[in-house]
Design an enzyme around this catalytic site. Structure first.
Site, PDB file in Angstrom:
ATOM      1  N   LYS A 110      -4.780 -28.406 -16.986  1.00 36.09           N
ATOM      2  CA  LYS A 110      -3.547 -27.607 -17.845  1.00 36.09           C
ATOM      3  C   LYS A 110      -4.903 -27.120 -19.261  1.00 36.09           C
ATOM      4  O   LYS A 110      -5.534 -27.910 -19.919  1.00 36.09           O
ATOM      5  CB  LYS A 110      -1.874 -28.457 -18.555  1.00 36.09           C
ATOM      6  CG  LYS A 110      -1.428 -27.440 -19.292  1.00 36.09           C
ATOM      7  CD  LYS A 110      -0.351 -27.343 -18.268  1.00 36.09           C
ATOM      8  CE  LYS A 110       0.682 -25.709 -18.807  1.00 36.09           C
ATOM      9  NZ  LYS A 110       1.610 -25.855 -17.631  1.00 36.09           N
TER      10      LYS A 110
HETATM   11  P1  NAD Z   1       7.814 -18.108 -21.916  1.00 40.38           P
HETATM   12  O1  NAD Z   1       7.618 -18.066 -23.005  1.00 40.38           O
HETATM   13  O2  NAD Z   1       8.141 -16.583 -21.240  1.00 40.38           O
HETATM   14  O3  NAD Z   1       9.617 -18.517 -22.013  1.00 40.38           O
HETATM   15  C1  NAD Z   1      10.380 -19.428 -23.239  1.00 40.38           C
HETATM   16  C2  NAD Z   1      11.370 -19.530 -23.499  1.00 40.38           C
HETATM   17  O4  NAD Z   1      11.610 -20.790 -24.470  1.00 40.38           O
HETATM   18  C3  NAD Z   1      10.879 -18.522 -24.943  1.00 40.38           C
HETATM   19  O5  NAD Z   1      12.976 -17.468 -24.361  1.00 40.38           O
HETATM   20  C4  NAD Z   1      11.595 -19.188 -25.840  1.00 40.38           C
HETATM   21  O6  NAD Z   1      12.264 -18.488 -26.868  1.00 40.38           O
HETATM   22  C5  NAD Z   1      12.468 -20.297 -25.963  1.00 40.38           C
HETATM   23  N1  NAD Z   1      12.625 -20.961 -25.962  1.00 40.38           N
HETATM   24  C6  NAD Z   1      11.584 -21.926 -27.715  1.00 40.38           C
HETATM   25  N2  NAD Z   1      11.755 -22.876 -27.671  1.00 40.38           N
HETATM   26  C7  NAD Z   1      13.149 -23.068 -27.856  1.00 40.38           C
HETATM   27  C8  NAD Z   1      14.588 -23.964 -27.886  1.00 40.38           C
HETATM   28  N3  NAD Z   1      14.311 -24.938 -28.580  1.00 40.38           N
HETATM   29  N4  NAD Z   1      15.924 -23.895 -27.464  1.00 40.38           N
HETATM   30  C9  NAD Z   1      15.576 -22.502 -26.972  1.00 40.38           C
HETATM   31  N5  NAD Z   1      14.890 -21.625 -26.447  1.00 40.38           N
HETATM   32  C10 NAD Z   1      13.695 -21.524 -26.776  1.00 40.38           C
HETATM   33  O7  NAD Z   1       7.596 -19.132 -21.543  1.00 40.38           O
HETATM   34  P2  NAD Z   1       7.630 -19.285 -19.600  1.00 40.38           P
HETATM   35  O8  NAD Z   1       6.657 -19.298 -19.149  1.00 40.38           O
HETATM   36  O9  NAD Z   1       9.074 -18.816 -19.586  1.00 40.38           O
HETATM   37  O10 NAD Z   1       7.812 -21.401 -19.773  1.00 40.38           O
HETATM   38  C11 NAD Z   1       8.886 -21.614 -20.168  1.00 40.38           C
HETATM   39  C12 NAD Z   1       9.110 -23.633 -19.190  1.00 40.38           C
HETATM   40  O11 NAD Z   1       8.873 -23.111 -18.176  1.00 40.38           O
HETATM   41  C13 NAD Z   1       7.774 -24.014 -20.125  1.00 40.38           C
HETATM   42  O12 NAD Z   1       7.924 -25.397 -19.989  1.00 40.38           O
HETATM   43  C14 NAD Z   1       6.905 -23.596 -18.756  1.00 40.38           C
HETATM   44  O13 NAD Z   1       5.450 -24.482 -18.952  1.00 40.38           O
HETATM   45  C15 NAD Z   1       7.262 -24.186 -17.863  1.00 40.38           C
HETATM   46  N6  NAD Z   1       6.854 -23.101 -16.706  1.00 40.38           N
HETATM   47  C16 NAD Z   1       6.404 -22.252 -16.752  1.00 40.38           C
HETATM   48  C17 NAD Z   1       5.325 -20.972 -15.459  1.00 40.38           C
HETATM   49  C18 NAD Z   1       5.488 -19.775 -15.592  1.00 40.38           C
HETATM   50  O14 NAD Z   1       5.372 -18.892 -14.655  1.00 40.38           O
HETATM   51  N7  NAD Z   1       5.355 -19.156 -16.519  1.00 40.38           N
HETATM   52  C19 NAD Z   1       5.739 -22.245 -14.362  1.00 40.38           C
HETATM   53  C20 NAD Z   1       6.422 -23.494 -14.827  1.00 40.38           C
HETATM   54  C21 NAD Z   1       6.712 -24.127 -14.985  1.00 40.38           C
END
Ligand code: NAD
Length: 426
Positions: A110
């Site tokens: 990561k």
């Molecule tokens: P992203 O940046 O696209 O979205 C994150 C979202 O969370 C945004 O809408 C942001 O406004 C919101 N957010 C941030 N702080 C917040 C809060 N305090 N309350 C409510 N909403 C809040 O990120 P993502 O890629 O969707 O990732 C989200 C989670 O999923 C992370 O934990 C990431 O590690 C995990 N994840 C992502 C992927 C991927 O393929 N993108 C894969 C596995 C896991």
């Protein structure tokens, strides 16, 4: 998120506690634990970047390679103001076991940069992304370490990073990074893969615990890549999305809302968020967006950041099932409370593994130079996720443990077997 919970466990402590529970159940030896628990390599860099006004700002960056036992390190790069080395270590650790749970041939890694990207212009963001990849260039490679997007990074940033790598290596090697735009050999289906994998897990869990998805209600915290498309796909499966939130607030509608409209709304705002969504008259705004987690729904999807469900609010969670889109959204104390209440948790290392599964398919296509249709990719994803869900469920029954411990048991067994088969070099 309570301050108390933050002080109690760091993300890496949380991750290793989860590991320890499974390791105890498996009666792993000290030697076995020594080979697979701690990260293999932790790298920290200071990245000087020229701002548009001519000044130079230095950003701290990290890359953690937790394991390369089952294949090259694999894991996203996060841009966030709260990134710490402890958090990156935890996220890399979860990647190792996530890849093993779904059986893709990678280890875990990561990356992270301490930055609030909303403060940067597009040009500044590009310079930062390129500088990060250039400084860490020797760590990366299709057979060494393969990054992807995470919070606040996206296909465009992957494109800049690939371009930087190609300039250094004097060759075009698209398999060095996944989650790329389609124009430069990203994979069909990658954009929505994490969400699709999550929705498949929700569907399987609904069957298992007897929830009719066509009558089910859903609340989603986080409306980014994972949360928004999870809502879209579950809505297509017949579920009613009654609450959504992002960094700018939480919104609900008892009757259910159109996720498509919500996504379109975010495209129209300057900050690409749900800010002001209540003004459309289709939803109400929560005074405290954390209340979304306590909504009386069938399925709760935390899809934002770590440590959102804590001992402080776990008792008030009413959902029957929780699908962890985010990594580490539930603290160990909350996990125990929810388990005792009979809430069914689909743990992160299973639930959000669809992203890395299609990242693997992207890497395979890049190495073949031959590209599949979205239908083909989705078919493979479906098979992988259903197999992984069933393996974890069967393990939970066999060892009489919760799904989280079962997922770690499946992952740890595979990593341990690989480590022992390879043996120790020198
Ligand atoms: P992203 O940046 O696209 O979205 C994150 C979202 O969370 C945004 O809408 C942001 O406004 C919101 N957010 C941030 N702080 C917040 C809060 N305090 N309350 C409510 N909403 C809040 O990120 P993502 O890629 O969707 O990732 C989200 C989670 O999923 C992370 O934990 C990431 O590690 C995990 N994840 C992502 C992927 C991927 O393929 N993108 C894969 C596995 C896991």
């Amino acid at each position: 998120m309570t301050e108390k919970a933050i002080r109690e466990f760091t993300p890496f402590e949380m991750a290793t506690l989860q590991f320890d529970q499974a390791a105890r159940t498996l009666h792993l030896t000290e030697n076995q634990i020594a080979m697979i628990k701690e990260p293999r390599r932790v790298t920290e860099v200071n990245l000087p970047v020229r701002m548009d006004d001519g000044s130079i700002r230095v950003f701290k960056g990290y890359r953690v390679q937790h394991s390369i036992v089952r294949g090259p390190a694999k894991g996203g790069i996060r841009f966030h103001q709260n990134v710490t080395v402890d958090e990156v270590k935890a996220l890399a650790f979860w990647m190792t076991y996530k890849c093993a749970v779904v059986g893709v041939p990678f280890g875990g890694g990561k990356g992270g940069v301490v930055v609030d990207p909303r403060e940067l212009s597009t040009n500044e963001l590009e310079r930062l992304a390129r500088r990060y990849f250039a400084d860490l260039c020797d760590l990366f490679g299709p057979d060494k370490d393969v990054p992807a997007p995470d919070v606040n990074t996206n296909p465009q940033i992957m494109a800049w990073m690939l371009d930087t790598y190609s300039m250094h290596r004097k060759r075009f090697l698209p398999a060095v990074i996944t989650g790329k735009p389609l124009e430069i050999y990203g994979s069909e289906g990658r954009k929505k893969a994490t969400s699709r994998g999550l929705a498949i897990c929700v569907r399987e869990m609904a069957k298992h615990i007897g929830i009719d998805l066509s009558k089910a209600t859903v609340a989603i915290q986080g409306f980014g890549n994972v949360g928004s498309f999870a809502g879209e796909i579950l809505e297509k499966m017949g579920a009613r999305i009654v609450a959504i939130s992002d960094v700018d607030g939480g919104f609900y509608s008892k009757e259910g809302m159109s996720v498509k409209e919500a996504i379109e709304y975010t495209h129209k705002t300057l900050t690409k968020t749900l800010k002001g969504f209540e003004k459309t008259g289709k939803v109400k705004r929560y005074d405290d967006p954390m209340k979304l987690l306590e909504e009386d729904v069938d399925i709760l999807i935390p899809a934002a950041l770590e440590k959102q469900i804590t001992e402080e609010n776990a008792d008030r969670v009413k959902a029957k099932a929780i699908a962890e889109g985010a990594n580490g959204p539930t603290t160990p104390e909350a996990d125990a409370i929810l388990y005792n209440k009979g809430v069914h948790i689909i743990p992160d290392i299973l639930c959000n593994a669809g992203g890395v599964t299609v990242s693997y398919l992207e890497w395979v296509q890049n190495r073949m130079g031959y590209y599949w249709t979205e239908e083909r990719v989705n078919e493979d994803l479906e098979k992988v996720m259903v197999n992984a869900f069933n393996a974890v469920l069967a393990t939970a029954k066999e060892y009489k443990v919760k799904m989280r411990t079962a997922a770690f048991i499946v992952g740890i067994q595979r990593v341990t077997q690989a480590a022992e088969t390879r043996g120790l070099y020198a």
